[in-house]
Design a protein around this motif. Structure first.
Motif, PDB file in Angstrom:
ATOM      1  N   CYS B 274      24.225  27.843  43.723  1.00 31.99           N
ATOM      2  CA  CYS B 274      24.382  28.969  44.655  1.00 31.99           C
ATOM      3  C   CYS B 274      25.657  28.787  45.477  1.00 31.99           C
ATOM      4  O   CYS B 274      26.416  29.738  45.686  1.00 31.99           O
ATOM      5  CB  CYS B 274      23.177  29.060  45.591  1.00 31.99           C
ATOM      6  N   ASN B 275      25.854  27.569  45.936  1.00 31.54           N
ATOM      7  CA  ASN B 275      27.028  27.267  46.758  1.00 31.54           C
ATOM      8  C   ASN B 275      28.319  27.533  45.987  1.00 31.54           C
ATOM      9  O   ASN B 275      29.248  28.151  46.512  1.00 31.54           O
ATOM     10  CB  ASN B 275      26.958  25.800  47.168  1.00 31.54           C
ATOM     11  N   LYS B 277      28.654  29.524  43.533  1.00 31.62           N
ATOM     12  CA  LYS B 277      28.748  30.972  43.317  1.00 31.62           C
ATOM     13  C   LYS B 277      29.365  31.621  44.568  1.00 31.62           C
ATOM     14  O   LYS B 277      30.229  32.494  44.447  1.00 31.62           O
ATOM     15  CB  LYS B 277      27.330  31.503  43.039  1.00 31.62           C
ATOM     16  N   ILE B 278      28.901  31.181  45.732  1.00 32.04           N
ATOM     17  CA  ILE B 278      29.429  31.728  46.986  1.00 32.04           C
ATOM     18  C   ILE B 278      30.919  31.424  47.087  1.00 32.04           C
ATOM     19  O   ILE B 278      31.729  32.315  47.383  1.00 32.04           O
ATOM     20  CB  ILE B 278      28.650  31.149  48.201  1.00 32.04           C
ATOM     21  N   CYS B 281      32.833  33.578  44.684  1.00 33.64           N
ATOM     22  CA  CYS B 281      32.925  34.971  45.157  1.00 33.64           C
ATOM     23  C   CYS B 281      33.963  35.071  46.273  1.00 33.64           C
ATOM     24  O   CYS B 281      34.765  36.012  46.302  1.00 33.64           O
ATOM     25  CB  CYS B 281      31.573  35.451  45.670  1.00 33.64           C
ATOM     26  N   LYS B 282      33.928  34.100  47.189  1.00 31.62           N
ATOM     27  CA  LYS B 282      34.884  34.119  48.302  1.00 31.62           C
ATOM     28  C   LYS B 282      36.311  34.014  47.769  1.00 31.62           C
ATOM     29  O   LYS B 282      37.219  34.707  48.230  1.00 31.62           O
ATOM     30  CB  LYS B 282      34.604  32.954  49.259  1.00 31.62           C
ATOM     31  N   SER B 284      37.323  34.933  44.867  1.00 33.25           N
ATOM     32  CA  SER B 284      37.654  36.186  44.194  1.00 33.25           C
ATOM     33  C   SER B 284      38.090  37.241  45.217  1.00 33.25           C
ATOM     34  O   SER B 284      39.079  37.957  45.006  1.00 33.25           O
ATOM     35  CB  SER B 284      36.434  36.650  43.400  1.00 33.25           C
ATOM     36  N   VAL B 285      37.351  37.307  46.333  1.00 35.31           N
ATOM     37  CA  VAL B 285      37.696  38.268  47.396  1.00 35.31           C
ATOM     38  C   VAL B 285      39.104  37.951  47.923  1.00 35.31           C
ATOM     39  O   VAL B 285      39.967  38.824  48.011  1.00 35.31           O
ATOM     40  CB  VAL B 285      36.662  38.205  48.546  1.00 35.31           C
ATOM     41  N   ALA B 286      39.318  36.672  48.239  1.00 38.49           N
ATOM     42  CA  ALA B 286      40.610  36.262  48.800  1.00 38.49           C
ATOM     43  C   ALA B 286      41.743  36.533  47.815  1.00 38.49           C
ATOM     44  O   ALA B 286      42.810  37.013  48.194  1.00 38.49           O
ATOM     45  CB  ALA B 286      40.568  34.781  49.146  1.00 38.49           C
TER      46      ALA B 286
END
Lengths: 66, 390
Positions: B274-275, B277-278, B281-282, B284-286
């Motif tokens: 999960c970590n 994945k987070i 995702c972060k 990817s956003v950045a």
């Protein structure tokens, strides 16, 4: 929109802005939209991280109890 | 006369060694309890209820359980344990199978035909029993081992012992009663067992009454009879066979500590996934945001450059035009300057007029006429005294 949809949208916006025929005002509009989406994504991800920490602690407590 | 143990044992040993019959024996019987060690074979030779221990280090024919054989060798007395055994130098099979082994095979076949050993009959032994019934002797290592292992692995388990004799007369009926006793209880499984021993010791678990009781019991049964090498009919009828009592205890319980560790491990794996994945995702956003920002920056820069280029062009055009106009103006000024009468006067010419009228021909002059002569720096009056046409 859920997190995955937002991430996909952000991806799409990043591709759209790279098109050559896009105007500056349209680009800024996209940028604004991206910043809003990014903020929301980060918020959700930070919430997830918090929930993960709480759950980990809770399960660890349950396992250690019995 | 009182003698010491050593004295007695040495006496017996001496008697055995000097006895002519015992030093060269030939005995017929059924081979049983065969055990192989690095040094040789240990077995028993039996006839009915009687048996004698044997060992061989050199026999060409290995002993086989159930084999009717003639053994040749000499009797030996072992003072340390006070036991007698035949040192066998040769084993000769009589080609007949021993009676007890035949009985065993016959009963096995009969019960098998009845379906008592069928896999379809076997019940599933729960992996984590809350209540466990045990049919064994109340003394000895078996109950001790089972109790230790169960409480170490799963401390909250309740154990219920039905104490029985595990060998000798009447043991079979006691064991059968014990097994069936748990039919009407709420135990999750029953362990039926005893420790290792000779084939004769274990034979009670080959008895029909015990095997039928095990097959008829409504609770899942784990058999733990003897050691790994021993197989009894109870093992075939039981829902699960354990090699040792310790293994039987492991079959019916979970190692709680191990399970906890496993849960912790799984949890940490899930948390880690999960970590990741987070973080992904972060990232990817950045990444996307940075890309957009960079594109915007490039676009702005490009607009700026375009603007500067145009501005420079306009400036350059304007300058050119201004220079052109300036040039034209200069030319006109030169022209105008050339036409200025004053500049002609400066070159030494004079302007003649009479009463304000310009006189440009000799014919316009009259003798005696008053005229005005304009020069670059002043005017003079003159009278015409003479004229001549050229």
């Amino acid at each position: 929109m859920n997190l995955e949809q937002k991430l996909a949208k952000l991806d799409e916006l990043a591709q759209t802005i790279e098109q050559e025929n896009i105007s500056l005002s349209k680009s800024l509009e996209i940028f604004e939209q991206s910043v809003t989406l990014a903020k929301e994504c980060m918020q959700t991800l930070n919430d997830c991280k918090g929930r993960l920490t709480v759950l980990t602690e809770e399960v660890r407590r349950i396992v250690d109890e019995k | 006369m009182t003698v010491s143990v050593t004295q007695l044992n040495n006496y017996i040993k001496g008697m055995v060694e000097i006895d002519g019959v015992l030093s060269d024996l030939s005995v017929v019987g059924e081979i049983t309890n065969v055990k192989q060690y690095k040094s040789g074979w240990f077995f028993s030779l039996k006839e009915g209820d009687n048996s004698i221990n044997c060992l061989t280090f050199s026999a060409a024919t290995p002993p086989v359980t159930g084999m009717m054989a003639v053994i040749e060798g000499h009797l030996n007395y072992y003072p340390k344990t006070g036991s007698l055994s035949v040192y066998v130098r040769r084993i000769t099979s009589t080609k007949n199978t021993g009676e007890s082994y035949l009985n065993f095979l016959e009963l096995k076949e009969k019960l098998k035909k009845e379906g008592l050993f069928d896999d379809e009959r076997k019940k599933i032994v729960p992996k984590s029993c809350q209540k466990v019934g045990i049919v064994t002797s109340e003394t000895g290592a078996v109950i001790h081992d089972i109790t230790n292992v169960v409480y170490r692995r799963q401390p909250f388990t309740q154990l219920f012992l039905y104490p029985v004799k595990v060998q000798g007369e009447g043991a079979d009926f006691e064991i059968a009663r014990g097994v069936l006793y748990f039919n009407d209880t709420d135990v999750d499984a029953v362990i039926v067992g005893r420790g290792g021993g000779s084939n004769e010791d274990l034979s009670v678990f080959n008895s029909e009454v015990v095997v039928r009781a095990i097959a008829a019991c409504s609770k899942p049964i784990v058999s733990a009879v003897g050691h790994g090498v021993d197989f009894t009919l109870s093992d075939f009828a039981a829902d699960k066979r354990a090699v040792t009592p310790t293994e039987a205890a492991e079959f019916v319980t979970l190692d709680v500590q191990k399970e906890k560790d496993h849960i912790r491990y799984c949890l940490s794996q899930i948390a880690s996934i999960c970590n990741n994945k987070i973080i992904s995702c972060k990232d990817s956003v950045a990444y996307n945001l940075k890309g957009i920002q960079s594109t915007i920056s490039l676009l702005t820069q490009s607009y700026k450059s375009k603007f500067v280029r145009q501005l420079t062009k306009i400036e350059s055009n304007t300058t050119n035009k201004l220079q052109q106009r300036q040039h034209q103006l200069d030319k006109s000024m030169t022209k105008l300057s050339a036409l200025n009468p004053k500049s002609i006067l400066q070159r030494g010419y004079a302007h003649i007029s009479h009463k304000g009228n310009t006189l440009s021909s000799i014919d316009e002059l009259q003798i005696g006429q008053q005229i005005d002569i304009f020069m670059q720096d002043g005017v003079a009056q003159a009278t015409v005294t003479n004229k001549e046409t050229k």
